[in-house]
Scaffold this active site. Structure first.
Site, PDB file in Angstrom:
ATOM      1  N   ARG A  99       0.811  -0.939  -0.193  1.00 48.90           N
ATOM      2  CA  ARG A  99       0.104   0.045   0.038  1.00 48.90           C
ATOM      3  C   ARG A  99       0.921   1.224  -0.029  1.00 48.90           C
ATOM      4  O   ARG A  99       1.409   1.697   1.031  1.00 48.90           O
ATOM      5  CB  ARG A  99      -0.820   0.000   1.362  1.00 48.90           C
ATOM      6  N   ASP A 237      -2.983   9.214   5.872  1.00 56.31           N
ATOM      7  CA  ASP A 237      -2.086   7.993   5.721  1.00 56.31           C
ATOM      8  C   ASP A 237      -0.616   8.379   5.430  1.00 56.31           C
ATOM      9  O   ASP A 237       0.346   8.000   5.793  1.00 56.31           O
ATOM     10  CB  ASP A 237      -2.782   7.488   4.104  1.00 56.31           C
ATOM     11  N   LYS A 248      -7.736   8.823   2.519  1.00 55.44           N
ATOM     12  CA  LYS A 248      -8.708   8.363   1.698  1.00 55.44           C
ATOM     13  C   LYS A 248      -9.388   9.036   0.824  1.00 55.44           C
ATOM     14  O   LYS A 248      -9.850  10.082   1.332  1.00 55.44           O
ATOM     15  CB  LYS A 248      -9.849   7.494   2.558  1.00 55.44           C
TER      16      LYS A 248
END
Length: 344
Positions: A99, A237, A248
């Site tokens: 990710r 993040d 997000k």
């Protein structure tokens, strides 16, 4: 199988990735809270695939990477030290790539490799385990400190709108607010296409006894315009050194709407990423557009259309009021001062 919780009293998602003798067990967030299914990852590669397949999300990939690096060390224990270190480095690169927008897996890899490098004569698996345990404790401590900084930004009776975050960041802020005697009311976006807000964020808040209302992803501006929200608060993040908040997808539109109607936006992160001078330095993960065409395993669009899924967006600092870190709160454009503070 039944797994004994290590952090009793916390919401379920705050202890949802666990190391065992037979591998790593991950609570499957794709079906939580309707089912409590644990995915058993026997190898480091199994853990990496579980992260990619969204078995674990939010803080989960950090802990999965910590314990996955322990599995990598176990797999390399019969090798000579140099070869073992190389195999762990390769495993670390694999975890970081799972990710790429979130910088926490990289931090987990660095934590474990630093412990292995600290004592070349130590058993590799034991050193990796010690490093992972230290990384676990450090993350939980920093989340609590960051949560305290964020809670201090909220009024005593706060109506908060949030978007796609769960477990330790959320738990740290809510617990700190409750300890201060503050009364919180949350509006949670559902967060398409995996519905993390509906299933993870809202469930965690409910476990903590917080008044929680679910809204669709397109309702935020309407609530802002009617004066029904005191603050937009999200995790992140990654945060760049110049104050861009990467979170997000959907965070940007909420931030712009909040700014338009005079609602402050507070973003949470342990620290800005010194490897990302600006938002443009952060890689944005694009997931398979097919995921947008489905919700919880059911197709929601016809075969005549295709999907597009940038999993994250970048919010410029002009739309961010404050960034709360484990060293206190900073105006977005000054969040780089975090590292100056740490050097004092």
């Amino acid at each position: 199988m039944t797994l004994t919780p290590e952090h009793a009293g916390l919401p379920v998602l705050a202890d949802s990735v666990r190391l065992a003798g037979d591998g790593v067990h991950l609570l499957d967030r794709r079906v939580f809270p309707f089912e409590r299914v644990w995915v058993h990852a026997r190898t480091a590669e199994d853990v990496a695939r579980a992260i990619e397949q969204m078995v674990t999300q939010s803080s989960g990939p950090y802990f999965a990477t910590l314990w996955g690096m322990v599995l990598a060390a176990r797999e390399a224990v019969a090798e000579d030290p140099a070869t073992a270190r190389q195999r762990m480095t390769e495993a670390g690169r694999r975890f970081v790539a799972t990710r790429p927008t979130n910088d926490q897996p990289r931090k987990a890899v660095d934590q474990v490799l630093a412990a292995v490098d600290a004592d070349p004569d130590a058993d590799v698996a034991e050193a990796a385990l010690a490093g992972a345990r230290a990384g676990d404790a450090d993350y939980r401590r920093r989340s609590a400190e960051m949560g305290g900084a964020a809670a201090a930004l909220l009024p005593d009776r706060a109506r908060v709108l949030t978007h796609c975050w769960g477990d330790l960041y959320l738990v740290g802020m809510v617990q700190a607010a409750l300890d201060l005697g503050k009364q919180l009311v949350f509006f949670c976006t559902e967060t398409r296409p995996y519905l993390q807000g509906a299933r993870l964020t809202a469930e965690t808040l409910g476990e903590m006894g917080v008044d929680t209302t679910l809204i669709t992803d397109g309702m935020g501006a309407s609530l802002f315009s009617r004066g029904e929200v005191d603050a937009l608060v999200t995790a992140s993040d990654r945060v760049s050194m110049d104050g861009h908040v990467i979170n997000k997808v959907g965070t940007l539109q909420l931030a712009v709407a909040a700014h338009t109607f005079g609602v402050p936006f507070h973003a949470l992160c342990h620290a800005p990423d010194p490897h990302s001078p600006t938002g443009s330095d952060v890689p944005i993960e694009y997931r398979d557009g097919e995921e947008v065409l489905h919700t919880l395993g059911h197709r929601t669009a016809s075969t005549r259309v295709r999907g597009l899924y940038p999993a994250f967006d970048i919010t410029p600092p002009r739309f961010v009021t404050t960034i709360a870190t484990d060293r206190g709160a900073f105006p977005a454009e000054r969040v780089g001062d975090y590292w100056k503070e740490s050097q004092r």
